[in-house]
Design a protein around this motif. Structure first.
Motif, PDB file in Angstrom:
ATOM      1  N   SER A 120      40.591  42.640 -17.513  1.00 54.30           N
ATOM      2  CA  SER A 120      40.654  42.838 -16.059  1.00 54.30           C
ATOM      3  C   SER A 120      42.043  43.261 -15.596  1.00 54.30           C
ATOM      4  O   SER A 120      42.211  43.664 -14.441  1.00 54.30           O
ATOM      5  CB  SER A 120      40.249  41.542 -15.346  1.00 54.30           C
ATOM      6  N   GLU A 121      43.045  43.177 -16.477  1.00 58.20           N
ATOM      7  CA  GLU A 121      44.401  43.551 -16.098  1.00 58.20           C
ATOM      8  C   GLU A 121      44.490  45.058 -15.828  1.00 58.20           C
ATOM      9  O   GLU A 121      43.827  45.865 -16.476  1.00 58.20           O
ATOM     10  CB  GLU A 121      45.382  43.145 -17.189  1.00 58.20           C
ATOM     11  N   VAL A 122      45.364  45.395 -14.877  1.00 60.74           N
ATOM     12  CA  VAL A 122      45.492  46.783 -14.450  1.00 60.74           C
ATOM     13  C   VAL A 122      46.418  47.534 -15.398  1.00 60.74           C
ATOM     14  O   VAL A 122      47.463  47.011 -15.813  1.00 60.74           O
ATOM     15  CB  VAL A 122      46.016  46.864 -13.012  1.00 60.74           C
ATOM     16  N   VAL A 123      46.041  48.766 -15.725  1.00 59.99           N
ATOM     17  CA  VAL A 123      46.862  49.636 -16.548  1.00 59.99           C
ATOM     18  C   VAL A 123      46.916  51.012 -15.877  1.00 59.99           C
ATOM     19  O   VAL A 123      45.943  51.448 -15.255  1.00 59.99           O
ATOM     20  CB  VAL A 123      46.291  49.741 -17.984  1.00 59.99           C
ATOM     21  N   CYS A 124      48.059  51.678 -15.973  1.00 59.94           N
ATOM     22  CA  CYS A 124      48.234  52.998 -15.363  1.00 59.94           C
ATOM     23  C   CYS A 124      48.628  54.014 -16.435  1.00 59.94           C
ATOM     24  O   CYS A 124      49.242  53.654 -17.448  1.00 59.94           O
ATOM     25  CB  CYS A 124      49.309  52.970 -14.282  1.00 59.94           C
ATOM     26  N   GLY A 125      48.290  55.275 -16.196  1.00 64.00           N
ATOM     27  CA  GLY A 125      48.632  56.326 -17.138  1.00 64.00           C
ATOM     28  C   GLY A 125      48.529  57.699 -16.500  1.00 64.00           C
ATOM     29  O   GLY A 125      48.130  57.842 -15.338  1.00 64.00           O
ATOM     30  N   ASP A 126      48.907  58.724 -17.269  1.00 69.35           N
ATOM     31  CA  ASP A 126      48.930  60.105 -16.780  1.00 69.35           C
ATOM     32  C   ASP A 126      47.633  60.823 -17.120  1.00 69.35           C
ATOM     33  O   ASP A 126      47.164  60.774 -18.259  1.00 69.35           O
ATOM     34  CB  ASP A 126      50.099  60.868 -17.398  1.00 69.35           C
ATOM     35  N   PHE A 132      45.084  82.899 -15.423  1.00 70.63           N
ATOM     36  CA  PHE A 132      45.139  81.939 -14.331  1.00 70.63           C
ATOM     37  C   PHE A 132      45.609  80.603 -14.910  1.00 70.63           C
ATOM     38  O   PHE A 132      45.013  80.103 -15.867  1.00 70.63           O
ATOM     39  CB  PHE A 132      43.761  81.741 -13.685  1.00 70.63           C
ATOM     40  N   ASP A 133      46.623  80.025 -14.321  1.00 66.98           N
ATOM     41  CA  ASP A 133      47.185  78.773 -14.833  1.00 66.98           C
ATOM     42  C   ASP A 133      47.313  77.789 -13.677  1.00 66.98           C
ATOM     43  O   ASP A 133      48.022  78.047 -12.706  1.00 66.98           O
ATOM     44  CB  ASP A 133      48.560  79.045 -15.459  1.00 66.98           C
ATOM     45  N   ARG A 134      46.593  76.663 -13.764  1.00 68.87           N
ATOM     46  CA  ARG A 134      46.660  75.610 -12.758  1.00 68.87           C
ATOM     47  C   ARG A 134      47.115  74.326 -13.437  1.00 68.87           C
ATOM     48  O   ARG A 134      46.392  73.777 -14.261  1.00 68.87           O
ATOM     49  CB  ARG A 134      45.302  75.401 -12.071  1.00 68.87           C
ATOM     50  N   GLN A 135      48.301  73.859 -13.085  1.00 74.36           N
ATOM     51  CA  GLN A 135      48.865  72.673 -13.718  1.00 74.36           C
ATOM     52  C   GLN A 135      48.882  71.523 -12.719  1.00 74.36           C
ATOM     53  O   GLN A 135      49.447  71.642 -11.625  1.00 74.36           O
ATOM     54  CB  GLN A 135      50.281  72.955 -14.211  1.00 74.36           C
ATOM     55  N   GLN A 136      48.244  70.425 -13.116  1.00 74.60           N
ATOM     56  CA  GLN A 136      48.215  69.248 -12.249  1.00 74.60           C
ATOM     57  C   GLN A 136      48.127  68.000 -13.125  1.00 74.60           C
ATOM     58  O   GLN A 136      47.168  67.821 -13.877  1.00 74.60           O
ATOM     59  CB  GLN A 136      47.039  69.295 -11.268  1.00 74.60           C
ATOM     60  N   VAL A 137      49.141  67.161 -13.048  1.00 73.00           N
ATOM     61  CA  VAL A 137      49.176  65.892 -13.778  1.00 73.00           C
ATOM     62  C   VAL A 137      49.431  64.791 -12.760  1.00 73.00           C
ATOM     63  O   VAL A 137      50.404  64.852 -12.005  1.00 73.00           O
ATOM     64  CB  VAL A 137      50.278  65.883 -14.856  1.00 73.00           C
ATOM     65  N   TRP A 138      48.543  63.792 -12.717  1.00 75.58           N
ATOM     66  CA  TRP A 138      48.711  62.716 -11.759  1.00 75.58           C
ATOM     67  C   TRP A 138      48.554  61.371 -12.458  1.00 75.58           C
ATOM     68  O   TRP A 138      48.024  61.285 -13.566  1.00 75.58           O
ATOM     69  CB  TRP A 138      47.746  62.839 -10.584  1.00 75.58           C
ATOM     70  N   ARG A 139      49.046  60.346 -11.818  1.00 73.14           N
ATOM     71  CA  ARG A 139      49.040  59.012 -12.409  1.00 73.14           C
ATOM     72  C   ARG A 139      47.942  58.178 -11.760  1.00 73.14           C
ATOM     73  O   ARG A 139      47.874  58.067 -10.529  1.00 73.14           O
ATOM     74  CB  ARG A 139      50.394  58.334 -12.255  1.00 73.14           C
ATOM     75  N   ALA A 140      47.085  57.603 -12.610  1.00 76.59           N
ATOM     76  CA  ALA A 140      45.939  56.834 -12.139  1.00 76.59           C
ATOM     77  C   ALA A 140      46.022  55.414 -12.679  1.00 76.59           C
ATOM     78  O   ALA A 140      46.563  55.173 -13.756  1.00 76.59           O
ATOM     79  CB  ALA A 140      44.640  57.489 -12.591  1.00 76.59           C
ATOM     80  N   CYS A 141      45.477  54.492 -11.914  1.00 74.37           N
ATOM     81  CA  CYS A 141      45.461  53.087 -12.312  1.00 74.37           C
ATOM     82  C   CYS A 141      44.046  52.544 -12.230  1.00 74.37           C
ATOM     83  O   CYS A 141      43.294  52.878 -11.311  1.00 74.37           O
ATOM     84  CB  CYS A 141      46.375  52.256 -11.409  1.00 74.37           C
ATOM     85  N   ASP A 142      43.696  51.704 -13.197  1.00 73.31           N
ATOM     86  CA  ASP A 142      42.388  51.070 -13.211  1.00 73.31           C
ATOM     87  C   ASP A 142      42.452  49.864 -14.136  1.00 73.31           C
ATOM     88  O   ASP A 142      43.470  49.632 -14.806  1.00 73.31           O
ATOM     89  CB  ASP A 142      41.296  52.049 -13.664  1.00 73.31           C
TER      90      ASP A 142
END
Length: 704
Positions: free
Chosen positions: A369-375, A305-315
């Motif tokens: 406090s600066e926002v950074v985003c990543g995968d 079973f292979d489930r691939q999910q990559v999303w971009r989040a910011c905080d």
């Protein structure tokens, strides 16, 4: 409704009154038709009246007439089965009820191969690599059956049996189009040769899921998938055969963007990320019939079973602070308060925590406090290897013994959920004894011993007494115990998010680790069920009517009910539940043209955790009328109803009208399916809504 001594006499009187003297005579002395047989209950072939439990069989004619596109929709025809939806591509199926989003307590098999995922304790109903057109029948054992199928067969077993290659010769093509973006296809080719048969099928499914959420916004929950199946059977010698299957599926399921930043001022977000699903399976079975009373098989299977999910989040950058991570380890609640009030953190009386808070506050003033985003990679991969041997022997004219052993290896890989990989090895010994004391009484007993390296060992028994009024009419009394092993996620989760490809360096790193981390307890016990059942199963040959009645009382202790989320997830065995009630199932072939089918379930559910009774409808059922009108016309009219699933009523009426045409030796069927909702409520969850209360589908199927 409770089960005690009083229902038994009433049940016996009811069956006797229903049967009557003439029918008794017909069944015993005149009716020489072969008795139908089911396999799923004990792994022994038995007549329905002799089964130690309640069975539902969805045959090929019923499956075809329903017009159902997937297996969960078919299971609405099973009494006591609760069908819910987390989203349009996330159906959940529970027997009698459980948590809305996690269907963890039911075993699902395809020709004896389990598709239950041990890593994340789920069955991906939308992604089962099997077209509904390849199904011959579905046998559902309604009750615990750990005795026959091991842990996770806690509440029911769904055994999906595919069409034999020998019955699939020729070419078969089908397309289905309809509202809500429905776009399905199926194509198969079957052939045979001296000593063997083969079927190759390709199929696909697509739809747009629900139309909008509770706010009227578009809802990302469509699904697209393509399937491949190859099934073959070989006759090696007059008493030996070899069956093998290959299956693959690839598709995508849309997912709404669900990440909520810890820091409320962060409004940036990445694009929606779909889940790419890939499944592969292979199985091989060697059957040997030594004589009429002795058979053996060896079956091996492999699945991935292979489930691939990559999303971009910011905080905020502070989310990756080593000091905030340490504070979370010491005091998760306090760490969340500090994260939300980093410019003015609440005080602490602990010296180590005060020092960490001072460092966090300094980081905040220096730009954290600066926002950074990543995968974020939320992919999971699970692999299973399974080997089983089973021997069935008739020790005498009245005694049959089934025995077997099973060895299974499971491995789960996920950087997010397991910080790498985790594996488990399970072995089982099982047996079933059937003793026909005389022409009326059958005593049955079975047990399974199971040992898992991660969760320990268990022994589960079942004892049943069947009284055959005639060979086609039987009363039953059953006591059984069952277990469910905590899955890898519940017991051994090592949940953390490594955010890669950050939009800027944070604390000198290009990849950061989110401060929230969750660890499983590692010492969870198995859930345990005790089940008691009284029932009647009968077939009235003069009327061509099958009836099954059931009274039940089930109790589960040591339930693991906590939601699976990365926020102070602490699984425990602290919960329990009780299910009592009754079920009725009737299948009546009125004449050569008309068939009626009725089901009803009354379930009185109680659970210490409210989430475990949300998907329990007190009253539920279905009704179906299949009609052959002549000149190639046929119809199927079905009603499905639940009085409250997660507090929402569900009622639907389906009408399928079909016309068969014969063209130069080929068969063409044109069909239309109209589905009409009789209520105006969401489906299971508040956000699951359609624009219209009706849906129309058309299909064309050609066989030659």
């Amino acid at each position: 409704m409770s089960i005690g001594a009083s229902p038994a006499p009433r049940l016996l009187l009811l069956a006797t009154a229903l049967l009557g003297g003439p029918v008794l005579g017909d069944d015993l002395f005149i009716d020489d038709q072969a008795l139908p047989e089911v396999l799923t209950a004990t792994r022994l072939k038995q007549s329905p009246a002799a089964v130690p439990g309640s069975m539902t069989v969805l045959d090929e004619a019923l499956i075809h007439a329903s017009g159902a596109r997937d297996i969960p929709e078919l299971l609405r025809l099973v009494p006591g089965m609760m069908i819910g939806y987390g989203a349009g591509n996330q159906p959940t199926v529970n027997y009698h009820g459980s948590n809305v989003s996690d269907a963890r307590r039911m075993q699902v098999l395809i020709d004896g191969r389990s598709v239950y995922r041990a890593g994340l304790a789920t069955v991906d109903w939308s992604d089962i690599p099997l077209a509904i057109e390849d199904i011959e029948r579905i046998e559902v054992f309604r009750g615990p059956n750990t005795v026959s199928y091991g842990a996770n067969a806690l509440m029911a077993v769904v055994n999906i049996l595919t069409r034999r290659p020998a019955d699939s010769h020729g070419t078969r093509l089908k397309i289905t189009r309809g509202e809500n973006g429905i776009d399905d296809f199926y194509a198969s080719q079957g052939l045979g040769w001296d000593g063997g048969d083969l079927r190759l099928s390709m199929s696909g499914m697509a739809d747009d899921g629900f139309d909008h959420d509770q706010f009227g916004q578009p809802y990302r929950d469509s699904r697209r998938l393509t399937r491949f199946n190859l099934s073959a059977s070989h006759t090696l010698t007059p008493n030996q055969s070899l069956d093998w299957q290959l299956a693959a599926k690839e598709g995508s399921n849309q997912r709404p963007y669900t990440y909520q930043p810890v820091f409320p001022y962060v409004t940036q977000r990445g694009p929606d990320a779909d889940a790419i699903a890939k499944d592969y399976a292979a199985s091989l079975r060697w059957n040997i019939d030594f004589n009429a009373g002795h058979s053996l098989y060896v079956q091996g299977s492999a699945q991935h079973f292979d489930r691939q999910q990559v999303w971009r989040a910011c905080d905020a950058s502070l989310a990756f602070s080593p000091e905030l991570t340490r504070l979370w380890q010491l005091n998760p609640n306090y760490a969340e308060q500090v994260a939300r009030r980093a410019n003015d953190p609440p005080p602490s009386n602990d010296a180590e925590q005060r020092a960490l808070v001072d460092a966090i506050s300094q980081q905040w003033r220096n730009g954290a406090s600066e926002v950074v985003c990543g995968d974020v990679d939320q992919s999971t991969r699970e692999t299973r290897y399974d080997l089983e041997i089973q021997d069935t022997v008739s020790l005498s004219d009245s005694v049959r013994l089934l025995s077997g052993a099973n060895l299974r290896y499971d491995r789960a890989d996920s950087a997010t959920y397991f910080n790498g990989s985790l594996d488990d090895q399970t072995w089982r010994l099982f047996g079933q004894l059937e003793w026909r004391v005389d022409e009326h009484w059958i005593v049955q007993g079975g047990a399974m011993f199971e040992d898992s390296r991660l969760t320990g060992s268990s022994l589960t028994p079942r004892v049943a007494v069947n009284y055959l009024i005639t060979p086609r009419h039987g009363l039953r009394a059953v006591y059984s115990e069952a277990v469910r092993s905590p899955d890898m996620f519940e017991n051994n989760v090592n949940w953390s998010y490594t955010v890669r490809n950050l939009s800027r360096n944070v604390y000198g790193l290009q990849n950061g680790e989110y401060f929230v981390k969750t660890r499983g307890p590692g010492n969870l016990d198995q859930e345990r069920m005790r089940s008691r059942e009284l029932g009647y199963n009968g077939y009235f040959s003069d009327l061509d009517l099958s009836v099954d009645l059931k009274l039940f009382a089930d109790e589960i202790t040591g339930m693991i009910s906590e939601p699976l989320r990365n926020n102070q997830f602490i699984a425990s065995n602290a919960n329990k539940a009780r299910f009592t009630g009754s079920e009725t199932q009737l299948d009546w072939q009125l004449n050569a043209r008309d068939r009626l089918r009725l089901t009803y379930a009354y379930v009185d559910a109680w659970a210490s955790n409210p989430a475990d009774r949300r998907l329990s409808a007190r009253n539920s059922g279905s009704a179906g009328w299949l009609r052959e009108w002549g000149r190639g016309w046929s119809s199927g009219l079905f009603y499905y109803g639940d009085d409250a699933l997660n507090q929402y009523r569900y009622e639907r009426l389906d009408l399928r009208l079909a016309k068969q045409l014969r063209i130069h030796g080929s068969r063409l069927e044109l069909a239309a399916l109209w589905q009409q909702r009789l209520d105006d409520q969401p489906i299971t969850l508040e956000q699951n809504r359609y624009d219209s209360r009706h849906r129309l589908l058309f299909s064309a199927e050609l066989e030659f």
